[in-house]
Design a protein around this motif. Structure first.
Motif, PDB file in Angstrom:
ATOM      1  N   THR A 174      11.741  11.645 -17.756  1.00  5.41           N
ATOM      2  CA  THR A 174      12.914  12.492 -18.031  1.00  5.41           C
ATOM      3  C   THR A 174      13.814  12.468 -17.017  1.00  5.41           C
ATOM      4  O   THR A 174      13.405  12.242 -15.647  1.00  5.41           O
ATOM      5  N   ARG A 215      12.907   6.855 -22.456  1.00  2.00           N
ATOM      6  CA  ARG A 215      13.546   7.360 -21.372  1.00  2.00           C
ATOM      7  C   ARG A 215      14.459   8.656 -21.914  1.00  2.00           C
ATOM      8  O   ARG A 215      15.085   8.488 -23.204  1.00  2.00           O
ATOM      9  N   LEU A 216      14.275   9.925 -21.450  1.00  2.00           N
ATOM     10  CA  LEU A 216      15.095  11.042 -21.942  1.00  2.00           C
ATOM     11  C   LEU A 216      16.001  11.693 -21.044  1.00  2.00           C
ATOM     12  O   LEU A 216      15.841  11.922 -19.736  1.00  2.00           O
ATOM     13  N   ARG A 217      17.352  12.347 -21.763  1.00  2.00           N
ATOM     14  CA  ARG A 217      17.895  12.793 -20.775  1.00  2.00           C
ATOM     15  C   ARG A 217      17.786  14.400 -20.454  1.00  2.00           C
ATOM     16  O   ARG A 217      16.814  14.751 -21.384  1.00  2.00           O
ATOM     17  N   ASP A 218      18.290  15.019 -19.586  1.00  2.73           N
ATOM     18  CA  ASP A 218      17.994  16.342 -19.374  1.00  2.73           C
ATOM     19  C   ASP A 218      18.551  17.171 -20.389  1.00  2.73           C
ATOM     20  O   ASP A 218      19.598  17.949 -19.906  1.00  2.73           O
ATOM     21  N   LEU A 223      14.866  17.062 -25.716  1.00  2.93           N
ATOM     22  CA  LEU A 223      13.501  17.157 -25.259  1.00  2.93           C
ATOM     23  C   LEU A 223      12.594  17.826 -26.155  1.00  2.93           C
ATOM     24  O   LEU A 223      11.397  17.338 -26.349  1.00  2.93           O
ATOM     25  N   VAL A 239       4.635  13.371 -19.689  1.00  3.17           N
ATOM     26  CA  VAL A 239       5.965  13.511 -19.164  1.00  3.17           C
ATOM     27  C   VAL A 239       6.074  13.304 -17.961  1.00  3.17           C
ATOM     28  O   VAL A 239       5.418  14.124 -16.997  1.00  3.17           O
ATOM     29  N   GLY A 242      10.803  16.442 -13.928  1.00  4.65           N
ATOM     30  CA  GLY A 242      11.323  17.663 -14.396  1.00  4.65           C
ATOM     31  C   GLY A 242      10.184  18.718 -14.148  1.00  4.65           C
ATOM     32  O   GLY A 242      10.194  19.867 -14.993  1.00  4.65           O
ATOM     33  N   ALA A 251      10.184  19.865 -18.028  1.00  4.63           N
ATOM     34  CA  ALA A 251       9.119  19.218 -18.580  1.00  4.63           C
ATOM     35  C   ALA A 251       8.148  20.255 -19.195  1.00  4.63           C
ATOM     36  O   ALA A 251       7.482  19.986 -20.186  1.00  4.63           O
TER      37      ALA A 251
END
Length: 388
Positions: A174, A215-218, A223, A239, A242, A251
């Protein structure tokens, strides 16, 4: 916040094997036995020659004997008539009636007649069951199947083995600042996302199977959606990042809709204090710090044992004693794991111990354990270390 030993005990308590399945030996490398490997045959299955030579009756030596035939590995057992010999190759069945194999270097042959001197030396016969007999336990349950273990399992005449199921993992990295390696230079402020690769490789080495690495954005709704996906398809969701207290540290929040219950939320260690473990939707969830060294140290110390336990192995760490190659200062109020290298039989602490260090991480092959409040340690003193 809890201590490291307490965190390890909680990891071990959560690391229960996931179930048993049968797999072929071709698929069994790296798997952990859920049942012992028991020999189905004798090995060797009959008396066989340990050398290339001639099978004889000792009572017929010395003398010249006609060669009655040849025995190759896999041939049926024959009968050796008195006053004759049999050409035999390593692994060939020793004929009934023979009690010795004379190696070829000690025999003179002329056509179909072989001449022998007085008997001496070994008999060069591998007796039936000399290695193991049918019914012998060759490998105990809990043993991980490496190359040598696979040889033994095949030698037991087993086509399949009972193993613990491998845990399925979803790994999410993240952070809006993360970019795919090779593209970070194209976006100001971006950094390469490295932990999906590093943590994923460590997880696979410990026995896990990666079902997704992303890969993840905030973005909390995104999420939460991906957390739900991971919980549906994986036994363990990991994870990275975060885990602090910033406005975009999601997270833990991303698992709230699934009813996240924390087993522990922080551990008094350095690096890696933000590491956490919980359950959500009936699955295990582990959060690792976002800094590379912190993430990989905590993955080695806590994620690897968790996976080992889920695979049916001991969920623990094997510390050993080693001398220091250089002095270390006093330890603070958190247990500290110093990245180090093995140099000429001693542990050499790395000079740069920042939690974001990546070159030090690549160079290190040891972790030195320093207990909270430990006094300075001089070169030559003994410390606890583990392979990194």
């Amino acid at each position: 916040m809890i201590g490291f030993d307490e965190a390890m005990a909680l990891v071990a308590g959560a690391a229960k094997p996931l179930g048993v399945e049968s797999v072929s030996l071709a698929e069994a490398h790296g798997r952990t036995l859920a049942a012992p490997v028991i020999a189905q045959v004798d090995a060797p299955p009959r008396d066989v020659s340990a050398m290339d030579g001639y099978a004889v009756r000792e009572a017929d030596l010395p003398g010249a004997l006609p060669v009655a035939g040849t025995a190759y590995p896999g041939d049926k057992v024959s009968q050796l008539a008195p006053g004759t010999c049999l050409r035999i190759f390593t692994g060939g069945p020793v004929p009934d009636g023979a009690d010795r194999v004379v190696i070829q270097e000690e025999v003179t042959r002329d056509g179909d007649v072989a001449t022998f001197g007085a008997p001496g030396g070994g008999r060069h016969i591998r007796r039936r069951g000399a290695d193991f007999a049918a019914g012998t336990t060759l490998l105990d349950a809990g043993r991980r199947l490496g190359p040598r273990e696979l040889v033994a399992a095949a030698g037991a005449d087993l086509g399949e083995v009972e193993v613990w199921r491998q845990p399925l993992l979803a790994i999410f990295g993240t952070g809006d600042e993360l970019a795919e390696p090779g593209r970070a230079r194209d976006r100001p402020g971006a950094i390469p996302e490295s932990l999906l690769l590093g943590v994923g490789a460590l997880a696979e080495a410990a026995g896990g199977v990666i079902v997704m690495s992303r890969r993840l954005r905030d973005n909390l709704p995104e999420l939460e959606q991906m957390a739900g996906w991971g919980l549906e398809r994986a036994d363990l969701v990991v994870v990275t990042g975060g885990a602090s207290v910033g406005e975009k540290d999601y997270a833990k929040a991303m698992f709230a809709p699934a009813g996240l219950e924390l087993i522990f939320s922080k551990v008094a260690i350095k690096p890696g204090k933000p590491v956490w473990l919980g359950r959500a939707g009936g699955r295990l969830v582990m959060g690792l710090p976002g800094n590379p060294s912190s993430a990989m140290v905590t993955a080695r110390l806590l994620l690897a044992p968790l996976l080992q336990g889920l695979c049916g192995r001991e969920a623990g760490l094997r510390w050993r004693q080693a001398p220091l190659a250089a002095p270390l200062g006093p330890c603070g109020d958190r247990e500290t794991f110093v990245r180090a290298t093995w140099e000429e039989g001693a542990a050499m602490p790395a000079g740069y111990q920042d939690s974001g260090a990546q070159k030090t991480l690549a160079d290190a092959d040891l972790l030195i354990r320093r207990r909270a409040g430990a006094p300075p340690a001089e070169a030559g003193e003994t410390v606890e270390v583990i392979d990194f």
